[in-house]
Scaffold this active site. Structure first.
Site: not given
Length: 255
Positions: A19, A97, A137, A157
């Site tokens: 992050h 995030s 995703g 991620d």
């Protein structure tokens, strides 16, 4: 692949690593008065309570964000984003995030967030202003590229619950880069005791010259815990990101 629950790990040292770099990169990209696209392939629920039983059970946030945040400059983009999240959701809130990105992006920027887990997707839908997709995703990433606006950043991620993800990502990232040659693509990965990430990293750095690979090592969160480090590969790293990575390396070495 739908069993992973990040609430137990939110705010850990791997989160801080990922992050901090993400916030820095987004802050850099938004300096230019041009819109951008932000794409996230594994968004999670976006918001966590660091006093929740899951967080207290593992103690990973206490060893992570609670310990590291005071060591960052007050105006660091990561601290700025966390302050925005706390102002909106309370003093013990921790932004994943998606919320870090939303805190730093502008009204002119597009936000695309994919999350397949039903409960995580529903929780994210309650708090996010981005465009949400209840779908795989990585498949979404392939379908969106190149995005409009064409400038932008993608964060990948995964939970890495399946060992084959490493080999799959080694093949996928060069394909995404070919479709979106101007995009900043950030891939996070864990560093485990068996070092299973190494083949993927070697393949990607050979396939994409100029990609920035930054790794940090830290003590396991508890005895027997397999993760002892965190890595981020950035395709098309913004100018100055290598310096930011060096600062993080020094910060972690002082912990």
């Amino acid at each position: 692949m739908l069993s992973y629950q990040h609430g137990y790990h939110a705010g850990n040292l791997a989160d801080v690593h990922k992050h901090t770099l993400l916030a820095w990169a987004l802050s850099y990209l938004t300096r230019k008065d041009k819109p951008l696209s932000y794409i996230e392939t594994h968004a999670g629920r976006g918001l966590y309570d660091l006093t929740a039983p899951e967080a207290l059970k593992t103690g990973e946030a206490a060893a992570g964000i609670t310990r590291v945040e005071p060591l960052l400059p007050p105006d660091h983009p990561y601290r700025v984003a966390l302050a925005v999240v706390r102002a909106q959701h309370g003093a013990t809130a921790y932004g994943g995030s998606p919320l870090i990105a939303e805190a730093l992006l502008r009204d002119c920027d597009g936000i695309h967030l994919a999350e397949l887990h039903p409960r995580e997707h529903a929780a994210l839908a309650d708090i996010s202003g981005g465009r949400l997709y209840k779908t795989d995703g990585l498949a979404l990433a392939q379908s969106l590229l190149p995005p409009t606006p064409r400038r932008g950043l993608m964060l990948i991620d995964p939970s890495y619950e399946v060992k084959t993800e490493y080999a799959a990502l080694a093949k996928l990232l060069p394909q995404l880069h070919a479709k979106w040659n101007v995009g900043v693509i950030m891939l996070w990965y864990p560093i485990l005791v068996d070092n299973r990430h190494r083949a993927m990293v070697r393949s990607l750095t050979q396939a994409i010259p100029g990609a920035l690979c930054h790794e940090l090592r830290f003590a396991p969160a508890r005895p027997g815990h397999g993760m002892h480090g965190s890595g981020v590969i950035t395709v098309n790293p913004p100018w100055g990101m290598q310096d930011e990575a060096r600062r993080l390396t020094q910060l972690f070495s002082d912990l």
